[in-house]
Enzyme design. Sequence first.
Site, PDB file in Angstrom:
ATOM      1  N   CYS A  33       0.854  -1.187   0.000  1.00  0.00           N
ATOM      2  CA  CYS A  33       0.000   0.000   0.000  1.00  0.00           C
ATOM      3  C   CYS A  33       0.885   1.229   0.000  1.00  0.00           C
ATOM      4  O   CYS A  33       2.002   1.202   0.498  1.00  0.00           O
ATOM      5  CB  CYS A  33      -0.856   0.032   1.257  1.00  0.00           C
ATOM      6  SG  CYS A  33      -1.848  -1.435   1.450  1.00  0.00           S
ATOM      7  N   TYR A 173      -4.641 -13.732  -3.418  1.00  0.00           N
ATOM      8  CA  TYR A 173      -4.196 -13.260  -2.106  1.00  0.00           C
ATOM      9  C   TYR A 173      -5.029 -13.814  -0.954  1.00  0.00           C
ATOM     10  O   TYR A 173      -6.227 -13.592  -0.879  1.00  0.00           O
ATOM     11  CB  TYR A 173      -4.281 -11.730  -2.149  1.00  0.00           C
ATOM     12  CG  TYR A 173      -3.814 -10.999  -0.932  1.00  0.00           C
ATOM     13  CD1 TYR A 173      -2.615 -11.331  -0.309  1.00  0.00           C
ATOM     14  CD2 TYR A 173      -4.551  -9.941  -0.415  1.00  0.00           C
ATOM     15  CE1 TYR A 173      -2.181 -10.633   0.807  1.00  0.00           C
ATOM     16  CE2 TYR A 173      -4.129  -9.235   0.696  1.00  0.00           C
ATOM     17  CZ  TYR A 173      -2.941  -9.589   1.302  1.00  0.00           C
ATOM     18  OH  TYR A 173      -2.509  -8.903   2.394  1.00  0.00           O
ATOM     19  N   HIS A 176      -2.643 -11.679   5.547  1.00  0.00           N
ATOM     20  CA  HIS A 176      -2.942 -10.569   6.447  1.00  0.00           C
ATOM     21  C   HIS A 176      -4.302 -10.681   7.119  1.00  0.00           C
ATOM     22  O   HIS A 176      -4.816  -9.679   7.629  1.00  0.00           O
ATOM     23  CB  HIS A 176      -2.840  -9.223   5.704  1.00  0.00           C
ATOM     24  CG  HIS A 176      -1.445  -8.926   5.256  1.00  0.00           C
ATOM     25  ND1 HIS A 176      -1.144  -8.317   4.063  1.00  0.00           N
ATOM     26  CD2 HIS A 176      -0.263  -9.169   5.845  1.00  0.00           C
ATOM     27  CE1 HIS A 176       0.169  -8.197   3.948  1.00  0.00           C
ATOM     28  NE2 HIS A 176       0.724  -8.711   5.023  1.00  0.00           N
ATOM     29  N   ASP A 269       3.163  -8.911  10.103  1.00  0.00           N
ATOM     30  CA  ASP A 269       3.945  -9.042   8.878  1.00  0.00           C
ATOM     31  C   ASP A 269       4.922  -7.877   8.746  1.00  0.00           C
ATOM     32  O   ASP A 269       6.092  -8.064   8.432  1.00  0.00           O
ATOM     33  CB  ASP A 269       2.984  -9.080   7.684  1.00  0.00           C
ATOM     34  CG  ASP A 269       3.703  -9.225   6.361  1.00  0.00           C
ATOM     35  OD1 ASP A 269       4.755  -9.874   6.326  1.00  0.00           O
ATOM     36  OD2 ASP A 269       3.201  -8.686   5.362  1.00  0.00           O
TER      37      ASP A 269
END
Length: 681
Positions: A33, A173, A176, A269
């Site tokens: 991001c 994906y 997370h 993470d």
Amino acid sequence: MSNQRDPRYDILFEPVKIGPVTAPNRFYQVPHCNGMGRMFPDSMIEMRGMKAEGGWGIVTTEQCDFHPTGDVQPFTETSMWDDGDLPYLAAMVDAVHEHGSLAGIELVHNGQDSGCLYSREVPIGPEHRPVTWHQHPIQARAMSLDDIRDYRRWHRKAVLRARQAGFDMVVVYAGHNGTVPSHFLSRQSNQRSDEYGGSLENRLRLYRELIEETRDAIGDTMAVVARFAVDEMMGKDGLEWAGEGKEAIEMLAELPDMWDVNVSDWENDSMTSRFAQEGYQEEYISFVKSATSKPVSAVGRYTSPDTMVSAIRRGVVDIIGAARPSIADPFLPNKIKQGRPEDIRECIGCNICAAWNNLSAPSRCTQNPTMGEEWRKRWHPEKIAPKESDSTILIVGAGPAGLEAALGLGKRGYQVTLTETRNEAGGRVTRESRLPKLNEWARVRDYRLGQIQRMPNVEIYLESEMNAEQIQEFGADQVALATGALWRNDGVGRSIRFPVPGCKALTPDDIMDGKRPATAGSAVTIYDDDHYYMASVIAELLASEGYRVTLATQGMCVANWTEYTLEQRHIENRLLNAGIQILARHQLTEVGEGWLQLTNTLTGEVSNHEGSVVSVTARLPRDELFEVLKGKIPVRRIGDCFGPSIIAAAVYEGHRYAREFDTDIDPDAVPFNRTRHKLQH
Ligand code: ADP
Ligand code: SF4
């Protein structure tokens, strides 16, 4: 500078076959991001292109939402809801391809995390659950089997659009804890009783289908990457790498063309250097290579080529994944390739980049002031215009602002003199890097000092405090005051507007100078109205020295602002484990000899406490020299001396001074390019 690459690093530049495509080297800028995305696409495109120019063999988008039911407003990620979104994504692909790198796209639907504030759709997930992010009073509804079919179709359409945009790789994906397939996988959020719930096979079903259908949609025109979190870091309550995490990888082992593995959630993470060292994910992910024949990548804030080579040689990974190291230095691969690893601007692990993204603003970086300015200001991380005059410059103060200004001006070819009162350079970063676990912050100094020391046109004088007379006598054409700021000791700050009666507290500057509350082992209250890291690291320090520490803050929790840097939970945990008492919603109202008074800001209840006070409230610029010199000589303030702020801002202002030197700046003009969105009516 040798320009001869150490043959030990050759392995990093071997091409890697990933299904039908080949990455030119082992450097993979993983999806990250950046607060630009669809809102500031010009900035995003240029930033990604810069990574490719700097040698990252694979450059991916941040998360790309593919349906309005996964709308993550106010976060500014990329989106691909229909064909109308293709042009800016295709432009990013072109920017990456221009430098011979592969372009990847991470398709994401945040399901029960997204509030759909913009789309006003009803969020979806494995079961009826309140939306997690921001604790909105909105619920995600349980997906029926029809909904799951719809969802798979949306994903497939997005895959086809990604191919149309020209991407080489699609990242499927489940990481997370933040996407629909990871919500299905997690027992925490999936207690379904149909074929998508219960056993691991069932909980993994959706992810398997997405990978298979992606492959089916694109054949061998693009590579399929599985991005997968192998451990939820919640012990037996979640997926563990040694249990279901491993089984899941084994069940899907050969399905994707590449595995990109990590731990969840994002706070685990992307840990800051205060909580995790380089390569910290290895213990969780190192089993993956033995479970698959496909190339494996992982992150771990790798900045050292030796550590990277070691991770490959030890069989932990095939490809070095990096988000933050690629932000701090987009040219990291090329610097290794060209035999100059000493020029790498190493990430310090502060997560200011994440903070700006989390605040829905274009990401900035403490180490790399050009991050986010590649298009807006046309700042190239490695190039700067040559000098425009023979002006000489005196910079007073060798903190991050002074060092960065000297570096930029030095690169431009100007004659620069940098003076510093102390016997070491680095200002606040040197001092703060000695606080508990902040040692990596010294990289801000080390990178700049290392560069400057090789420049014949930049001279540094330590132990050289300058007064106004000496500055005038020095006779430089221009003077920059980078003299920093000092913490206040009277309690005044964000919440308290007038000095607290009796308050002459110790400040962070005092503590860093070695001063301590009078009696060893006595009670100390750290009063925090700053809400960032400083109060908590001082609390840690004093607790480790045997003081009985209380941290009192106006905030609703300790170190409020570190929510944005993903640290708050880790900080609070560490303080509590160190036996530090935390008093939230408390204001300092009076200080006496050996005692202090706190007032509960909700109830008004007053309590007296024994011990001394360290206040962490606000800083005042050290601008006395400016007050004397202004109007007499050409003088400017930069960094904390101009406006006390975060380290990233001091570096940025120093850089800006160097860039804009000898340029007429119109104070009425917006100092950067802006993306203009075309009106539809
Ligand atoms: P910034 O974050 O803006 O770079 P810092 O506080 O980190 O600010 O650094 C300011 C530096 O300036 C400190 O190292 C301080 O010792 C130095 N300094 C302050 N006043 C003087 C002065 N009069 N002469 C030389 N150095 C000074
Ligand atoms: Fe690294 Fe900090 Fe830059 Fe982020 S902001 S890339 S953590 S130095």
